[in-house]
Design a protein around this motif. Structure first.
Motif, mmCIF file in Angstrom:
data_model
loop_
_atom_site.group_PDB
_atom_site.id
_atom_site.type_symbol
_atom_site.label_atom_id
_atom_site.label_comp_id
_atom_site.label_asym_id
_atom_site.label_seq_id
_atom_site.Cartn_x
_atom_site.Cartn_y
_atom_site.Cartn_z
ATOM 1 N N LYS A 123 7.261 -1.828 -6.229
ATOM 2 C CA LYS A 123 5.962 -2.430 -5.456
ATOM 3 C C LYS A 123 6.090 -2.069 -3.906
ATOM 4 O O LYS A 123 4.781 -2.051 -3.446
ATOM 5 C CB LYS A 123 6.389 -3.985 -5.599
ATOM 6 N N LYS A 124 7.166 -1.893 -3.546
ATOM 7 C CA LYS A 124 7.065 -1.345 -1.874
ATOM 8 C C LYS A 124 6.566 0.079 -1.557
ATOM 9 O O LYS A 124 5.973 0.245 -0.604
ATOM 10 C CB LYS A 124 8.628 -1.622 -1.188
ATOM 11 N N ARG A 125 6.828 0.716 -2.568
ATOM 12 C CA ARG A 125 6.491 2.155 -2.665
ATOM 13 C C ARG A 125 5.350 2.684 -3.243
ATOM 14 O O ARG A 125 4.585 3.257 -2.452
ATOM 15 C CB ARG A 125 7.643 3.084 -3.251
ATOM 16 N N LEU A 126 4.704 1.888 -4.179
ATOM 17 C CA LEU A 126 3.577 2.480 -4.765
ATOM 18 C C LEU A 126 2.486 2.273 -3.886
ATOM 19 O O LEU A 126 1.406 3.370 -3.953
ATOM 20 C CB LEU A 126 3.439 1.790 -6.155
ATOM 21 N N PRO A 127 1.896 1.197 -3.282
ATOM 22 C CA PRO A 127 0.791 1.417 -2.430
ATOM 23 C C PRO A 127 0.603 2.460 -1.510
ATOM 24 O O PRO A 127 -0.639 3.128 -1.581
ATOM 25 C CB PRO A 127 0.956 -0.037 -1.641
ATOM 26 N N TRP A 128 1.453 2.927 -0.698
ATOM 27 C CA TRP A 128 1.474 4.156 0.333
ATOM 28 C C TRP A 128 1.324 5.297 -0.516
ATOM 29 O O TRP A 128 0.451 6.210 -0.369
ATOM 30 C CB TRP A 128 2.477 4.091 0.937
ATOM 31 N N LEU A 129 1.882 5.372 -1.830
ATOM 32 C CA LEU A 129 1.943 6.501 -2.747
ATOM 33 C C LEU A 129 0.426 6.906 -3.220
ATOM 34 O O LEU A 129 -0.013 8.025 -3.269
ATOM 35 C CB LEU A 129 2.979 6.616 -3.838
ATOM 36 N N VAL A 130 -0.244 5.760 -3.738
ATOM 37 C CA VAL A 130 -1.313 5.789 -4.011
ATOM 38 C C VAL A 130 -2.434 6.175 -2.762
ATOM 39 O O VAL A 130 -3.333 7.256 -2.991
ATOM 40 C CB VAL A 130 -2.349 4.354 -4.471
ATOM 41 N N VAL A 131 -2.298 5.969 -1.620
ATOM 42 C CA VAL A 131 -3.036 6.249 -0.463
ATOM 43 C C VAL A 131 -2.973 7.724 -0.345
ATOM 44 O O VAL A 131 -3.767 8.627 -0.237
ATOM 45 C CB VAL A 131 -2.764 5.434 0.673
ATOM 46 N N LEU A 132 -1.485 8.171 -0.530
ATOM 47 C CA LEU A 132 -1.231 9.504 -0.094
ATOM 48 C C LEU A 132 -1.894 10.355 -1.092
ATOM 49 O O LEU A 132 -2.072 11.632 -1.035
ATOM 50 C CB LEU A 132 0.332 9.570 -0.060
ATOM 51 N N LEU A 133 -1.805 9.791 -2.690
ATOM 52 C CA LEU A 133 -2.352 10.551 -3.527
ATOM 53 C C LEU A 133 -3.922 10.943 -3.332
ATOM 54 O O LEU A 133 -4.109 12.028 -3.632
ATOM 55 C CB LEU A 133 -2.413 9.805 -4.933
ATOM 56 N N VAL A 134 -4.508 9.994 -2.797
ATOM 57 C CA VAL A 134 -6.110 10.147 -2.551
ATOM 58 C C VAL A 134 -6.017 11.250 -1.340
ATOM 59 O O VAL A 134 -6.977 12.304 -1.368
ATOM 60 C CB VAL A 134 -6.596 9.052 -2.012
#
Length: 463
Positions: free
Chosen positions: A284-295
């Protein structure tokens, strides 16, 4: 305790576990364990079963248990194993900030039950610290200090010191207040010992002494606290009344916590993780930023795809792509680390921030110039070994790599400085937002610089 051989560190934790599990009488057990440090006892307790810990709860007094529990990173589990009366006794012996941390973790019913049976002094301390947000310096204060009144003679001050020192640990510095408890200054213990009886406290008090306000955010004042090598620093309320002190040990712990949080933030996490944290929480802590970085990574990949024809014509360029990307990322991260550290000082003027921006850009440019010259030599030698390329072509490719490296490192230094400044300006934590974003932006800068120069010079101009 066991024999200590030269060059080896005894495993005190294992020794304690063996003693506890030996089945000796409670009196003998208490006597043997009294030789060990509280920190070693705490580490051993974390390895014990609940039944084994309960043996220690019965043989140790409240003061000893309080000292041991203070070294346990997550004391709530052990604290919950104590009976309600023993909990209260232990709390009465613990440092104020440690008690406050425990109280914040307890449910409302447990807090109210404990408050009802605590002595009035402990209750007052807990309520004081709990009145501050955990990010405010007031939540870390200690009331373990000696205070004397302004204007009294040395004999009276010595009498106060002796009377209060019985229940206080921090006696190296005496805090002086006026009749309204407004902070006036401090007296070092050595000064009051050397003073003559006919002298007055005001004759030896130091009024130019650092202090912080209880409502200040820890992030905002931690740098000021680190600058002073004092055993303790006073904490005042908004009316300049003395509320408590921050000890050097507290400062070390706060700095450690802040460093851990900063490392986590630079990785795009909202807070520091620990080993025992559930997998779902970490995700939960890591996923939001990883989604942004994926884009953002998709954008970078699209840009790379736009230069597909360049790579098709000059496949040798792909060999040096990682060189450009890595160096741009490294220099951008360096500038980011320096900028975030400097931004902790809230008193920076616009001129100072602008000066730092120019300095970091110049540093990036100078380092880029040196490294680009080195890389040109390496690239030219490498390309020359390939039979498909002439010496002239090897030189052109080396110049392209060097120019791209210089440009990418300069821009990355600039972005690594200005982006956290921008986030700070709009009220977003620069440590959280900048780290992952700059990594991706630096990749974009490096790709455009490298393949853009190759397309312009090697293909369009030099054909």
């Amino acid at each position: 305790m066991g024999n200590i051989s030269h060059g080896t560190q005894p495993d005190y934790k294992d020794q304690i576990l063996q003693i506890v599990r030996s089945g000796i009488s409670p009196i003998a057990l208490k006597e043997k364990l009294s030789d060990y440090h509280d920190n070693d006892m705490a580490m051993a307790m974390e390895e014990m079963s609940q039944d084994e810990r309960k043996i220690l709860y019965r043989i140790f007094d409240a003061e000893t248990l309080a000292d041991i529990i203070s070294y346990i990173e997550d004391p709530l589990e052990f604290f919950g194993e104590l009976g309600i009366k023993q909990r209260a006794d232990v709390i009465n012996e613990m440092d104020d900030d440690e008690v406050t941390d425990i109280f914040r973790e307890l449910d409302r019913e447990s807090r109210n039950t404990l408050l009802d049976i605590l002595d009035s002094e402990s209750k007052q301390k807990i309520q004081l610290l709990a009145s501050f947000d955990e990010d405010e310096i007031g939540s870390k204060i200690s009331t373990d200090y000696v205070v004397v009144q302004k204007g009294v003679d040395i004999a009276t001050a010595m009498h106060e010191l002796i009377a209060q020192a019985e229940d206080k640990d921090n006696v190296s510095t005496l805090y002086v207040v006026d009749e309204n408890d407004v902070f006036y200054g401090i007296i070092e213990l050595s000064d009051i010992i050397r003073a003559r009886k006919h002298m007055n406290v005001d004759d030896i008090v130091s009024t130019s002494y650092p202090y912080v306000y209880a409502t200040e955010m820890i992030d905002d004042c931690i740098e000021r606290l680190k600058k002073y090598s004092e055993d303790s620093i006073p904490v005042l309320d908004n009316n300049n009344k003395l509320l408590g002190i921050i000890t050097s040990q507290d400062i070390v712990e706060i700095v450690g916590e802040e460093m851990g949080e900063d490392y986590a933030k630079l990785g795009g996490l909202s807070e520091e993780e620990d080993l025992d944290e559930p997998i779902k929480v970490s995700i939960k802590k890591r996923l939001p930023w990883l989604v942004v970085l994926l884009v953002l990574g998709t954008v970078v990949s699209s840009v790379v795809g736009a230069f597909e024809h360049v790579m098709a014509d000059l496949t040798i360029l792909v060999a040096f792509q990682s060189l450009i990307l890595d160096m741009a990322g490294n220099v951008g991260t360096q500038s980011l680390a320096v900028t975030i550290r400097v931004l902790m000082d809230e008193n920076l003027s616009g001129k100072q921030k602008l000066g730092m921006l120019f300095k970091e850009t110049r540093v990036g440019f100078t380092n880029g110039l040196i490294l680009s010259i080195l890389s040109m030599g390496i690239v030219m030698v490498y390309v020359s070994t390939k039979n498909a390329y002439s010496p002239h072509m090897a030189l052109m490719i080396a110049l392209c790599v060097g120019a791209a490296l210089l440009l990418a490192m300069t821009i990355s230094s600039f972005s690594g400085t200005i982006i956290p400044m921008f986030f700070k300006k709009i009220g977003i934590d620069p440590a959280v937002a900048s780290g992952p974003l700059i990594t991706t932006l630096n990749d974009l800068v490096a790709v455009v610089s490298y393949y853009g120069l190759a397309w312009l010079f090697l293909i369009n101009i030099l054909k």
